[in-house]
Enzyme design. Sequence first.
Site, PDB file in Angstrom:
ATOM      1  N   ASP A 215       2.256  -4.660  -7.784  1.00 42.15           N
ATOM      2  CA  ASP A 215       1.048  -4.616  -6.963  1.00 42.15           C
ATOM      3  C   ASP A 215      -0.180  -4.782  -7.855  1.00 42.15           C
ATOM      4  OD1 ASP A 215      -0.149  -1.629  -7.356  1.00 42.15           O
ATOM      5  OD2 ASP A 215       2.032  -1.509  -7.240  1.00 42.15           O
TER       6      ASP A 215
ATOM      7  N   GLU B  61      -4.463   8.209  -1.226  1.00 35.20           N
ATOM      8  CA  GLU B  61      -4.413   8.953  -2.482  1.00 35.20           C
ATOM      9  C   GLU B  61      -5.662   9.786  -2.645  1.00 35.20           C
ATOM     10  OE1 GLU B  61      -5.283   6.226  -6.041  1.00 35.20           O
ATOM     11  OE2 GLU B  61      -4.253   4.884  -4.629  1.00 35.20           O
TER      12      GLU B  61
END
Length: 240
Positions: free
Chosen positions: A36, A127
Amino acid sequence: MKTSTLWALSQAAVAALALPSSSASIEERATVPGFDISHYQASVNFVGAYNSGARFVIIKATEGTTYIDPKFSSHYTSATSARLIRGGYHFARPSSSTGSAQATFFLAHGGGWSPDGITLPGMLDMEYNPSSTGGSCYGLSQPAMVAWIRSFVDTYQSRTGRWPMIYTTNDWWVTCTGNSAAFSSTCPLVLARYSSAGPGTVPGGWGYQTIWQKDAAYAYGGDSDEFNGGLAGLQKLASG
């Protein structure tokens, strides 16, 4: 040959038949490498990644309702040219606007899905708050955070017909959602844990992670990921 010896050999043969074949064992352990990236990786060797065995990449598209990753378009085009299965991700900012508003922004700027067999469903990146203000969980209670995620994923699913993947860590999920199991039956889990020992504890009622983000030092750019299954499973995730 003694009878006892013949009996022992026959029992060994039966035991051998009960063991899984080597091909079955390999299939059970099958994984597919990927990675990613975002604008922080200005130069990515997509062809090199593919030639090394990678078959997918997840690319940052948006953040909140105002930020579009400046490298998304070029990264996406290059990934497609390299024959990688690819998809976009959205970095959540739950304190700035609703989940529905951010899903809508994501869909308008690269986060959509199409049944072409090479597009992953979008990924919602949950997150800890990187800002020094607002608290680690963006000032939201655990029930409010679950409601925010619900607003995002429901909007995404209603517009695309696919549930988005959810990226998180075990620690964040437990701390900020109370270890909610509200999404375990719909949204594939992308679990981050930088360890050679494996993905570790799977939170939130998910039985397993669909993708494991295993380290932040992929040789061809970005973070190293691992799809939990064989190539056919990855292709199914993309095709719906």
